[in-house]
Scaffold this active site. Structure first.
Site, PDB file in Angstrom:
ATOM      1  N   ASP A   1       0.793  -1.232   0.051  1.00 16.95           N
ATOM      2  CA  ASP A   1      -0.091   0.048   0.103  1.00 16.95           C
ATOM      3  C   ASP A   1       1.023   1.124  -0.017  1.00 16.95           C
ATOM      4  OD1 ASP A   1      -2.535   1.554   0.118  1.00 16.95           O
ATOM      5  OD2 ASP A   1      -1.849   1.946   2.382  1.00 16.95           O
ATOM      6  N   SER A   2       0.209   2.382  -0.429  1.00 16.32           N
ATOM      7  CA  SER A   2       0.968   3.600  -0.225  1.00 16.32           C
ATOM      8  C   SER A   2       1.451   3.999   1.229  1.00 16.32           C
ATOM      9  CB  SER A   2       0.233   4.862  -0.594  1.00 16.32           C
ATOM     10  OG  SER A   2      -1.087   4.820   0.298  1.00 16.32           O
TER      11      SER A   2
ATOM     12  N   TYR B   1      -0.654   8.436  -2.471  1.00 15.10           N
ATOM     13  CA  TYR B   1      -0.670   8.258  -4.080  1.00 15.10           C
ATOM     14  C   TYR B   1      -1.897   8.826  -4.630  1.00 15.10           C
ATOM     15  CZ  TYR B   1       2.820   4.168  -3.831  1.00 15.10           C
ATOM     16  OH  TYR B   1       3.836   3.510  -3.452  1.00 15.10           O
ATOM     17  N   GLY B   2      -2.740   9.072  -3.836  1.00 12.33           N
ATOM     18  CA  GLY B   2      -4.138   9.822  -4.222  1.00 12.33           C
ATOM     19  C   GLY B   2      -4.165  10.925  -5.072  1.00 12.33           C
TER      20      GLY B   2
ATOM     21  N   CYS C   1      -3.821  -1.241  -2.099  1.00 13.18           N
ATOM     22  CA  CYS C   1      -4.180   0.146  -2.202  1.00 13.18           C
ATOM     23  C   CYS C   1      -5.177   0.397  -3.403  1.00 13.18           C
ATOM     24  CB  CYS C   1      -2.739   1.037  -2.578  1.00 13.18           C
ATOM     25  SG  CYS C   1      -2.926   2.813  -3.042  1.00 13.18           S
ATOM     26  N   ASN C   2      -6.153   1.222  -3.080  1.00 14.25           N
ATOM     27  CA  ASN C   2      -7.119   1.518  -4.191  1.00 14.25           C
ATOM     28  C   ASN C   2      -6.512   2.302  -5.439  1.00 14.25           C
ATOM     29  OD1 ASN C   2     -10.518   0.810  -3.137  1.00 14.25           O
ATOM     30  ND2 ASN C   2      -8.881   0.958  -1.312  1.00 14.25           N
ATOM     31  N   THR C   3      -5.803   3.261  -5.064  1.00 17.92           N
ATOM     32  CA  THR C   3      -5.240   4.255  -5.923  1.00 17.92           C
ATOM     33  C   THR C   3      -4.295   3.206  -7.035  1.00 17.92           C
ATOM     34  OG1 THR C   3      -5.532   6.031  -4.389  1.00 17.92           O
ATOM     35  CG2 THR C   3      -4.135   6.363  -6.644  1.00 17.92           C
TER      36      THR C   3
ATOM     37  N   GLU D   1      -5.168   9.110   9.691  1.00 20.39           N
ATOM     38  CA  GLU D   1      -3.857   9.005  10.165  1.00 20.39           C
ATOM     39  C   GLU D   1      -3.413   9.492  11.456  1.00 20.39           C
ATOM     40  OE1 GLU D   1      -0.889   8.766   7.211  1.00 20.39           O
ATOM     41  OE2 GLU D   1      -1.967   7.133   6.119  1.00 20.39           O
TER      42      GLU D   1
ATOM     43  N   CYS E   1     -11.099   3.444  -0.663  1.00 22.40           N
ATOM     44  CA  CYS E   1      -9.989   3.840  -0.169  1.00 22.40           C
ATOM     45  C   CYS E   1      -9.422   2.856   1.182  1.00 22.40           C
ATOM     46  CB  CYS E   1      -9.635   5.340   0.115  1.00 22.40           C
ATOM     47  SG  CYS E   1      -8.456   5.966   0.736  1.00 22.40           S
ATOM     48  N   THR E   2      -8.146   2.693   1.294  1.00 19.32           N
ATOM     49  CA  THR E   2      -7.771   1.954   2.545  1.00 19.32           C
ATOM     50  C   THR E   2      -8.155   2.203   3.791  1.00 19.32           C
ATOM     51  OG1 THR E   2      -5.609   3.098   1.950  1.00 19.32           O
ATOM     52  CG2 THR E   2      -5.701   0.570   1.257  1.00 19.32           C
ATOM     53  N   HIS E   3      -8.302   3.841   3.840  1.00 17.77           N
ATOM     54  CA  HIS E   3      -8.479   4.365   5.010  1.00 17.77           C
ATOM     55  C   HIS E   3      -9.923   4.261   5.576  1.00 17.77           C
ATOM     56  CE1 HIS E   3      -4.282   5.512   4.411  1.00 17.77           C
ATOM     57  NE2 HIS E   3      -4.231   6.015   5.531  1.00 17.77           N
TER      58      HIS E   3
END
Ligand code: DGL
Length: 273
Positions: free
Chosen positions: A15-16, A47-48, A78-80, A157, A189-191
């Site tokens: 992931d980023s 990365y977004g 990572c989705n992006t 974060e 998105c991962t978050h």
């Protein structure tokens, strides 16, 4: 059938940054026998807001790094990176690679009754329209509304998931979507799964919330079975964590979301790969 010789080799998950731990967590839950090598690109996150060329370059470097760990399969958590780099790297590398977009889109298509699906993600993911394209391949009459929500990443974060400011930011980004008649929404998105209960509350019961991490782990399980590379050794799994910067901060965050004690993450120079 051939001998399962790769079984004990780890799964590479990247992931980023820290967000992909939500996907690693799901793999740990659903495939507790699989070893994992996780890489978080903490030096180059987010990365977004980056270009497609750079996201592909970063993904290539990370896969080359993970290959040095003899991984048997890779999950782009990572989705992006899944939206912008998966197709390219799948052609370039001779290893099974699973992304999060197809599993997430499939879950949404299965859940929707009226064919109206919302997607929240990073600027790059939404701009790429990858979710829309994949959903339409599965359900051509579907209508998809995408919304970039870039502030969700730093809020998570910084540990603000439960703070009241997050409620306001959710409202700013998602009030237009709430006014539509979508019945399903993808946390693209991962978050965002870490804001799941807040977003569920915001939309209420009429909207089904999809967390692609769950389906991604199921897809990985299917790929391992299909390729006959599932770990059947019976030994308990080991997990290793690598980052490109701020290893201590990463380990601290990881310990807030993983059902596993991350004692240390190792910093590497990803530009060498
Ligand atoms: N991991 C990214 C994603 O799932 C979110 C953070 C970033 O922008 O790098 O799209």
């Amino acid at each position: 059938m051939e001998m399962n010789s790769k079984g004990t080799a780890p799964i590479g998950v990247f992931d980023s940054g820290v967000g992909g731990l939500t996907v690693a967590r799901e793999i740990m839950r659903q495939l507790p026998q699989e070893n994992i090598v996780y890489f978080g690109d903490t030096a180059r996150v987010p990365y977004g807001s980056k270009s497609k060329d750079n996201i592909i370059r970063f993904s290539r470097q990370i896969i080359r790094f993970l290959e040095t760990k003899d991984v048997k399969a890779i999950v782009i958590a990572c989705n992006t990176a899944s939206a912008l780099a998966l197709d390219t790297v799948k052609e370039e590398f001779d290893i099974p690679i699973v992304g999060v977009i197809v599993p997430g889109a499939r879950a949404a298509v299965q859940a929707t009754k009226n064919g109206k699906i919302g997607v929240a993600g990073t600027e790059a993911t939404i701009r790429s329209e990858t979710y829309t394209k994949v959903i339409r391949q599965m359900k051509p009459e579907a209508s998809v509304i995408g919304k970039p929500c870039p502030l969700f990443v730093p809020l998570v974060e910084e540990g603000f998931a439960k703070h009241k400011i997050t409620e306001e930011v959710i409202d700013i980004y998602l009030s237009d979507m709430r006014k539509t008649d979508i019945d399903t929404m993808i946390l693209g998105c991962t978050h965002y799964p870490l804001l799941r209960s807040r977003i569920m509350e915001y939309f209420g019961e009429r909207v089904h919330i999809v967390n692609p991490a769950y389906e991604t782990a199921m897809d990985l399980k299917a790929v391992l079975a299909e390729q006959n590379i599932a770990n059947e050794s019976g030994e308990s799994a080991t997990y290793e964590f690598y980052v490109s910067d701020a290893a201590e901060k990463f380990a601290h965050f990881a310990n807030t979301i993983l059902p596993y004690d991350v004692t240390a993450a190792k910093q590497i120079n990803i530009e060498e790969y």
